[in-house]
Design an enzyme around this catalytic site. Structure first.
Site, mmCIF file in Angstrom:
data_model
loop_
_atom_site.group_PDB
_atom_site.id
_atom_site.type_symbol
_atom_site.label_atom_id
_atom_site.label_comp_id
_atom_site.label_asym_id
_atom_site.label_seq_id
_atom_site.Cartn_x
_atom_site.Cartn_y
_atom_site.Cartn_z
ATOM 1 N N SER A 248 0.823 -1.216 0.000
ATOM 2 C CA SER A 248 0.000 0.000 0.000
ATOM 3 C C SER A 248 0.854 1.262 0.000
ATOM 4 O O SER A 248 2.017 1.257 0.408
ATOM 5 C CB SER A 248 -0.951 0.087 1.199
ATOM 6 O OG SER A 248 -1.785 -1.037 1.263
ATOM 7 N N ASP A 320 7.478 -8.303 11.598
ATOM 8 C CA ASP A 320 7.466 -9.763 11.716
ATOM 9 C C ASP A 320 6.613 -10.158 12.916
ATOM 10 O O ASP A 320 6.991 -9.910 14.061
ATOM 11 C CB ASP A 320 8.892 -10.278 11.890
ATOM 12 C CG ASP A 320 8.978 -11.792 11.825
ATOM 13 O OD1 ASP A 320 7.939 -12.434 11.591
ATOM 14 O OD2 ASP A 320 10.082 -12.340 12.002
ATOM 15 N N ASP A 323 6.338 -16.620 13.287
ATOM 16 C CA ASP A 323 7.590 -17.386 13.254
ATOM 17 C C ASP A 323 7.289 -18.877 13.133
ATOM 18 O O ASP A 323 6.228 -19.345 13.550
ATOM 19 C CB ASP A 323 8.414 -17.143 14.532
ATOM 20 C CG ASP A 323 8.944 -15.731 14.626
ATOM 21 O OD1 ASP A 323 9.697 -15.317 13.728
ATOM 22 O OD2 ASP A 323 8.598 -15.037 15.601
ATOM 23 N N PRO A 456 14.990 -13.951 13.385
ATOM 24 C CA PRO A 456 13.629 -14.396 13.041
ATOM 25 C C PRO A 456 13.408 -14.579 11.546
ATOM 26 O O PRO A 456 12.307 -14.958 11.138
ATOM 27 C CB PRO A 456 12.752 -13.263 13.594
ATOM 28 C CG PRO A 456 13.621 -12.047 13.533
ATOM 29 C CD PRO A 456 15.008 -12.549 13.834
#
Length: 796
Positions: A248, A320, A323, A456
């Site tokens: 976006s 994030d 996971d 991660p």
């Protein structure tokens, strides 16, 4: 001869009769945009004016009546879409589509959205206004299901009508939240690259954030087959009948930088295209409340909206919040898994998936402390040990109803800021501007820090007790900028600057759109609405022209064909535009594809290379890797005894690109127009059936724009060079607080999902041409230019 003519006439008569019957049948399904209709539960007569693009303007005596009316008119235009949306998260698409939807259902039934929704509904304050209004909306939907017209799709597929519930609404928000997550497409693939080729091969990917050169500035003025996970989830989302969110743009220009000294707000959320489109527009006006909003199917409060006081919208934060963990079973007991403090029992739950025209499927789901086990939920996952998915959305209290209610009922900027904090997942950039000349960028999401050394970006170790340690941060530490002294805020899914020395990990998009937006906003101080209209349609890249000039240095000038010389000259002169008549973007993207293929496919293999092309990382790393002569990726691992160089790969890729374009578009390079290869078709779920495609799909159109320009009509690179647009602006929306009643918007196709409605595709041509229509707020104008549907209280 007479007999033949008679047979032909009879045949034509039959065909005409069939066509007439089909036409009449479809017309019986058309929405009712005028007249009178009774609606159960109304306390007062409510008027609904449908403007010239089918947008309902609802005038009611109170909000409950308004929401009940909204549910009714929303359902008459989008009931089929609502039905699809509510079925994804609980795993109920197979009831409609049979075994071909089973893999989708198994995955979503297993990850726990439905259970989280049930818990959220049970915890709701039944006396709260948010609950009461949401229930009024659902009552309106259900009343239409009882007395309204049955959608064509229900008849064709055989859908049994069942009442909507608040849990359905939460499930819709849950699917939306999952489609925002990016880890599922990226982490497993990066883990395989690390394990197979080593960390040196990931240096070019900028996992430390080094490639994010244009960052959002905060301002306090107040060896396992892991890639199967990426492949399976990517396929589920891309083949879903409901489109996922993908990116976006948004920016808010402060009064100090506008011609009329009032805030101008712009937003175009990027979502995969579909028919009908994602948003349903509706304007509500009643004593004490007014909002012009954009609604997801089956939801009562708008995610995008404005009135005379303030405007808000969103983009993806790309932080994030999901996971994967590699677990380890007990060596003698497969019902237990290893933790840092010993072995623990799996939590087991079972679900039944009903499948059309065949037997039900019993699904057993195992979960650890981290989340559900993906083995068995994802086709093709062959990891020796269980892999689990940990997702913030299902692990914390769900306040999405209160949040979206709060955003659309905010009293002021401070109140709005607090309501954003209720959204734990997905991470969003929430944009704000108001009539008092406040502007703001606020991020939602429950952010956390991980222990030093835990990355991660990879599948984590579920057994060591370290990889799953998280320090959750207070909402006040989320990045934001409120009334900054540079007088504008923006977001293009790019990475924020570090906060308190910490760079939030995520799956951010490259600097391309952000750099262009920032360059335009920073250098101009007399913006008006028409300027912003041009800007939101801008298709110029500041990155590609310089990038391709560096590539050209790899091409020896001797031995070039006339076409190759002309192609290089076109690229040299390219200013980064992506108009339908431009030739340079066609050449650039073909060269880009062959450079990526010749650089990465030898290590990744064909299947993983295709997955790689669909990640954000490939967009992020191209500029750096393609100009790094020391990158280990240049060497072709299939050629023993030689080591390929950057110049060799780029030169080979250029010649292959030109040859491929000659084969695809002909030898005359002047015919290689961008519009020939960059096209848009809006696909209805039933449009996948060839016979139904021309009836339900909208398009095809030649379109400008492209990947990572402001007019982000994105596509996936492929060898055939057909850049079929998959997603882009789900609406383009501009609110000018110096003239709110003439603010403008556009949808990709139209308001209605009913094929016989005049508003099924009446905005499609305007959209591809970059034009707009008014978002009407003036009641006198609305009444003078609209049809009127009067909803009356139902009497027994």
């Amino acid at each position: 001869m007479k007999i033949v003519k008679r047979i032909v006439l009879i045949a034509l008569s039959i065909v005409l009769a069939i066509c007439l019957g089909i036409y009449i049948y479809f017309q019986t399904k058309a929405p009712q945009y005028e007249g009178e209709q009774s609606l159960a539960g109304l306390s007062n007569e409510t008027k609904v004016y449908f403007d010239d693009y089918g947008v309902p303007h609802i005038y009611a005596q109170n909000q409950k009546d308004a929401l009940r009316a909204l549910g009714y008119v929303h359902a008459q235009d989008r009931l089929w879409q609502m039905e699809l949306m509510r079925r994804i998260a609980p795993g109920r698409l197979s009831e409609l589509f049979g075994v071909k939807a089973l893999e989708n259902d198994k995955f979503f039934a297993g990850i726990g959205i439905d259970e989280n929704s049930a818990q959220a509904v049970a915890a709701l304050d039944k006396n709260s206004e948010a609950y009461q209004l949401a229930q009024a909306y659902i009552d309106g939907v259900n009343h239409y299901m009882e007395v309204g017209k049955t959608p064509v799709e229900f008849d064709l597929i055989g859908v049994e009508k069942t009442p909507f519930t608040l849990k359905d609404m939460y499930n819709i928000f849950g699917f939306m939240s999952f489609s925002f997550a990016m880890a599922q497409k990226t982490d497993p693939l990066l883990t395989e690259i690390r394990d197979e080729w080593g960390m040196d091969y990931l240096t070019d990917f900028g996992l430390d954030g080094a490639l994010a050169k244009t960052r959002l500035k905060s301002y306090k003025g107040k060896a396992n087959d892991y890639a199967a996970i990426s492949k399976s989830i990517t396929e589920l989302l891309e083949n879903s009948p409901v489109p996922p969110f993908i990116g976006s743009n948004s920016w808010v220009i402060g009064a100090e930088k506008t011609k009329n000294n009032k805030v101008i707000f712009a937003n175009d959320p990027h979502i995969m295209f579909s028919q009908p489109g994602t948003w349903y527009e509706a304007h509500i006006s009643c004593p004490g409340y007014e909002m012009y909003g954009y609604y997801l199917a089956g939801t009562p409060f708008p995610l995008l909206g404005h009135n005379r006081e303030y405007a808000y919208g969103l983009t993806m934060f790309e932080n994030d919040d999901l996971d994967f963990f590699q677990e380890e079973n007990h060596p003698q007991n497969a019902m237990q898994y290893k933790t840092a403090s010993g072995y623990a029992d799996y939590v087991i739950r079972t679900k039944t998936i009903k499948v059309k025209d065949t037997a039900d499927v019993a699904l057993t789901i195992q979960s650890t402390q981290h989340g559900p086990v993906m083995n068995g939920l994802l086709k093709g996952l062959k990891a020796k040990n269980p892999v689990t998915m940990s997702w913030i959305y299902t692990q914390h209290a769900n306040h999405i109803l209160e949040a979206v209610y709060g955003l659309s009922h905010a009293k002021n900027l401070d109140d709005f800021y607090q309501k954003v904090g209720l959204v734990h997942a997905p991470g969003l950039n929430v944009m704000y501007g108001d009539a008092k000349n406040n502007i703001a960028w606020i991020t939602s999401g429950k952010l956390y820090r991980m222990p030093e050394g835990v990355n991660p970006n990879f599948i984590l170790d579920g057994t060591n007790g370290k990889d799953d340690q998280r320090t959750f941060l207070p909402f006040e530490e989320n990045p934001y900028a409120i009334n900054p002294n540079w007088h504008y805020v923006y977001s293009a899914n790019n990475q924020p600057e570090p906060i308190n020395g910490y760079l939030y990990p995520g799956y951010y998009l490259p600097q391309d759109r952000a750099k262009r937006i920032q360059s335009l906003l920073a250098t101009k101080s007399n913006w008006d609405r028409s300027d912003v209209e041009r800007m939101i349609n801008d298709h110029t890249s500041l990155i590609y022209p310089d990038l391709v000039k560096d590539w050209i240095k790899c091409i020896p000038k001797n031995g070039l064909t006339a076409t190759e010389k002309s192609a290089l000259e076109t690229l040299q002169q390219w200013e980064g535009t992506h108009a339908v008549y431009d030739i340079a973007p066609t050449i650039y993207n073909k060269w880009l594809y062959f450079y990526l293929k010749n650089t990465f496919q030898d290590e990744l293999g064909e299947e993983r290379f295709t997955l790689f092309l669909g990640t954000h990382i490939v967009k992020q790393m191209v500029a750096g890797q393609s100009n790094n002569p020391n990158s280990p990726w240049w060497d072709d691992v299939n050629t023993k005894g030689s080591k390929e160089t950057r110049n060799q790969v780029m030169n080979r890729s250029f010649h292959e690109a030109i040859k491929a374009l000659e084969n695809q578009l002909g030898p005359d390079y002047t015919n290689w127009r961008w519009g020939k290869v960059h096209t848009l078709e809006h696909q209805h779920p039933l449009g996948k059936v060839a016979a139904l495609r021309p009836l339900f799909n909208v398009g095809t159109y030649e379109v400008p724009g492209g990947n990572e320009v402001i007019n982000n009509l994105l596509f996936y690179l492929a060898e055939d060079g057909k850049h079929n647009v998959g997603g882009g602006p789900s609406t383009r929306r501009i609110i000018d607080f110096s003239d709110v009643e003439n603010s403008v918007s556009i949808l990709p196709t139209g308001q209605s999902g009913v094929r016989s409605s005049p508003h099924y595709n009446d905005q499609a041509e305007l959209f591809v041409k970059g034009r707009f229509r008014k978002m009407k707020l003036n009641r006198k104008e609305i009444e003078a230019t609209s049809t009127l549907l009067v909803l009356k209280p139902k009497t027994n």
